[in-house]
Design a protein around this motif. Structure first.
Motif, PDB file in Angstrom:
ATOM      1  N   LYS A   1      43.553 -14.814 -52.257  1.00 50.62           N
ATOM      2  CA  LYS A   1      42.820 -15.555 -51.231  1.00 50.62           C
ATOM      3  C   LYS A   1      43.278 -15.155 -49.823  1.00 50.62           C
ATOM      4  O   LYS A   1      44.470 -14.996 -49.576  1.00 50.62           O
ATOM      5  N   ASN A   2      42.314 -15.029 -48.919  1.00 47.96           N
ATOM      6  CA  ASN A   2      42.597 -14.724 -47.511  1.00 47.96           C
ATOM      7  C   ASN A   2      43.462 -13.483 -47.320  1.00 47.96           C
ATOM      8  O   ASN A   2      44.290 -13.421 -46.418  1.00 47.96           O
ATOM      9  N   LYS A   3      43.298 -12.544 -48.227  1.00 46.63           N
ATOM     10  CA  LYS A   3      43.967 -11.250 -48.088  1.00 46.63           C
ATOM     11  C   LYS A   3      42.876 -10.176 -48.077  1.00 46.63           C
ATOM     12  O   LYS A   3      41.733 -10.433 -48.440  1.00 46.63           O
ATOM     13  N   ILE A   4      43.284  -8.980 -47.682  1.00 48.32           N
ATOM     14  CA  ILE A   4      42.349  -7.854 -47.728  1.00 48.32           C
ATOM     15  C   ILE A   4      42.738  -6.981 -48.915  1.00 48.32           C
ATOM     16  O   ILE A   4      43.889  -6.549 -49.022  1.00 48.32           O
ATOM     17  N   THR A   5      41.787  -6.784 -49.801  1.00 47.97           N
ATOM     18  CA  THR A   5      42.028  -5.930 -50.954  1.00 47.97           C
ATOM     19  C   THR A   5      41.161  -4.682 -50.825  1.00 47.97           C
ATOM     20  O   THR A   5      39.958  -4.793 -50.614  1.00 47.97           O
TER      21      THR A   5
ATOM     22  N   ASP B   1      40.926 -16.464 -42.388  1.00 47.27           N
ATOM     23  CA  ASP B   1      40.253 -17.524 -43.150  1.00 47.27           C
ATOM     24  C   ASP B   1      39.160 -17.026 -44.104  1.00 47.27           C
ATOM     25  O   ASP B   1      38.425 -17.834 -44.642  1.00 47.27           O
ATOM     26  N   VAL B   2      39.056 -15.735 -44.285  1.00 52.33           N
ATOM     27  CA  VAL B   2      38.090 -15.213 -45.252  1.00 52.33           C
ATOM     28  C   VAL B   2      38.814 -14.201 -46.132  1.00 52.33           C
ATOM     29  O   VAL B   2      39.733 -13.525 -45.682  1.00 52.33           O
ATOM     30  N   THR B   3      38.389 -14.125 -47.380  1.00 49.15           N
ATOM     31  CA  THR B   3      38.914 -13.094 -48.269  1.00 49.15           C
ATOM     32  C   THR B   3      38.036 -11.854 -48.118  1.00 49.15           C
ATOM     33  O   THR B   3      36.812 -11.961 -48.103  1.00 49.15           O
TER      34      THR B   3
END
Lengths: 261, 320
Positions: free
Chosen positions: A36-40, A201-203
């Protein structure tokens, strides 16, 4: 692990995801957990199925008549491929930004407002448009020409407009399919900075061909590659520094050090 | 060794004469010019012959535009009664063809699977190959009895503009559908994906993104269809009636909107031309000259429609 903790830690996850186009087995057995709330970042050579996997997260593959999906994609503990799930509702929660900037042939204002309007937004539309454009770091450049066509902007601005448009629907997750591959390096960098800010605040799940970009921008990296019969699979997943410095797999290492791909 | 002194032979970069290219260029230009000259020729003939009509002592332009009857026998040449008949058949045809054609086009382009589309579209286009005389008798022997059954024999005459208009609508339906479908399909998938990605339904995507983006192509489809409806001859000649719907005065014409009644007979511009020119008309007669005046009016109407629609499309279209 029970579903409660899964839902709390992960924004979305796949379990034994398989994708077929007709008889062609495009992607096999992907088990991927998106924090969540990470950059993949999803990286890998051409044809490894990373875009296909990305499009499974908001059921965009439904639009391809021959595509068939097996396995689960769990969003808030619910498999989005269950028969009782409405793909339209899924896409309202999981937005998408495409490879080539694709603003609507409408005004800048209408581009941002459109998604909110069709989703029955009942608030201050002007404020929403401004907020979304600000979050996409575009407001200062367009605030005096909101009536101009989205196509009057430069490529990088168009892509940020598309991001603003996605943000206006207030999604939990934004999927980005090679969002900077049609942009020049400076415009690309601005998008990358923007991704950092948005990840508060966004994934974000981003497919990229550019390994420097993946290394710079992402928290986690999933490396995909293909079997000899051209079926894509996930070779390795981990925190980005680990994948880029001490990959567990020889194939990952070869790809990352530029020996193939 | 200086950089200019090369031992190799310099490649020949001089301009080459390509006579084949030049000849083809000239030939194609000739054909292009020919088509323009043909059109110009038709317009010149129309204008000069129509001028002969207006030069006659019995005719004056004001009466031509304002009289409420077309009765060459008593020198009444009021084009409006013919124009209004054409207008009614064309409007009825468009009311039938545009909504239906748009719905079919949206279905084919946005909903149907490629297989369905590839089966349905050719079938639809076969409809366009049916001779219009068949449609004419279809109007007279099927549509008119149908209307009489639905609305009443005392209201619907044997020859009436409604049946002709509806059947013209059916005639132009494949044209509208095919051109509209082409316009919708030409909208890039990128825009559809953008809409779906924001949580749009198929209908929202089709109506709010694809249709506005295809507007200029759709308008072109409608204009071609209107022009075709206005120019359609055989159906109205067979089914609409064999004489202009004349009135002594315009107050008679508008009494109970009698001039617009679709269930009575009337003669359109094209219907009148084909009836008069079919007989033993003589070259010097006023009847003969009047045909060109009607033809010119037809031409000017479709020409004006074209100009107006270009303006409208320019104003509203979404450029992608």
């Amino acid at each position: 692990m029970n579903i409660q903790t899964t839902a709390a830690t992960y924004a979305i996850e796949t379990r034994n995801l398989n994708v077929y186009y007709g008889d062609f087995h495009a992607v096999k057995d992907v088990n991927l957990r998106i924090h969540k709330n990470k950059i993949t970042a999803l990286i890998g050579p051409s044809g490894c199925g990373k875009s296909t996997v990305l499009r499974c997260f908001n059921r965009m593959n439904d639009l391809i008549p021959s595509a068939r999906i097996e396995g689960d994609v769990l969003f808030h503990g619910k498999n989005i491929y269950d028969p009782d799930v409405d793909p339209v509702q899924v896409r309202r929660r999981i937005g998408m930004v495409f490879q080539k900037p694709n603003p609507f042939p409408k005004s800048i204002y209408d581009n941002v407002a459109w998604g909110a309007k069709i989703n029955g937004f009942k608030g201050d539309l002007d404020a929403l448009v401004q907020e979304s454009l600000e979050r996409a770091a575009l407001w200062n450049e367009v605030k005096d020409k909101l009536d101009a066509s989205g196509y009057s902007l430069s490529g990088g601005q168009q892509q940020r407009l598309c991001i603003a448009r996605a943000l206006a629907v207030k999604p939990d997750i934004i999927l980005m399919d090679e969002p900077t591959s049609a942009l020049d390096p400076i415009a690309s960098l601005r998008i990358e900075e923007l991704m950092w800010e948005l990840a508060q605040d966004v994934t974000i799940i981003v497919v990229t061909h550019n390994m420097q970009q993946a290394a710079r921008v992402s928290d986690y990296t999933a490396f995909f590659t293909v079997t000899p019969d051209r079926t894509g699979y996930m070779e390795e997943f981990g925190e980005t520094p680990q994948i880029f410095t001490t990959p567990a797999s020889k194939i990952t290492e070869d790809y990352i050090t530029g020996r193939f791909g | 060794m200086s950089p200019h002194a090369s031992t190799e032979m310099a490649p020949d970069l001089r301009k080459q004469r390509r006579w084949g290219e030049t000849a083809i260029h000239a030939l194609l230009f000739l054909f292009a010019t020919l088509s323009i000259l043909t059109t110009a020729g038709i317009v010149i003939v129309l204008f000069s012959q129509a001028l002969r009509f207006f030069a006659r002592p019995e005719v004056n332009l004001w009466a031509f535009l304002t009289d409420s009857a077309w009765q060459p026998q008593i020198d009444r040449f009021g084009i409006m009664v013919l124009v209004i008949a054409t207008l009614i058949t064309s409007v009825i045809a468009m009311i039938v063809a545009i909504p239906l054609g748009m719905m079919i086009a949206i279905y084919l382009s946005e909903y149907a699977s490629p297989r369905t589309r590839n089966t349905l579209k050719p079938i639809l286009e076969v409809l366009a190959g049916i001779p219009t005389v068949v449609y004419g008798y279809f109007a007279l022997t099927f549509m008119t009895p149908l209307l009489q059954g639905l609305i009443g024999k005392d209201v619907v005459e044997i020859f009436n503009v409604a049946a002709a208009g509806i059947v013209i609508g059916i005639l132009i339906l494949p044209l509208v559908t095919s051109m509209a479908e082409d316009a919708l399909s030409a909208v890039p998938d990128l825009l559809r994906e953008a809409a779906y990605g924001l949580g749009a339904t198929r209908l929202e995507t089709a109506l709010k993104v694809v249709t506005p983006a295809a507007l200029s192509g759709l308008a072109a489809a409608f204009i071609v269809a209107v022009s075709r409806a206005i120019g359609e001859t055989m159906i109205v000649a067979i089914a609409a009636g064999a004489g202009p719907r004349n009135f002594d005065s315009w107050s008679d014409a508008f009494h109970n909107l009698a001039i617009f009644n679709p269930f009575k007979a009337a003669e359109t511009m094209t219907g009148h031309i084909v009836r008069i020119s079919g007989g033993d008309i003589s070259y010097e007669s006023i009847d003969y000259d009047s045909l060109f005046a009607i033809g010119l009016t037809l031409f000017l109407i479709t020409f004006a429609l074209n100009l107006i629609s270009r303006r409208v499309v320019k104003r509203f279209r979404e450029v992608y």
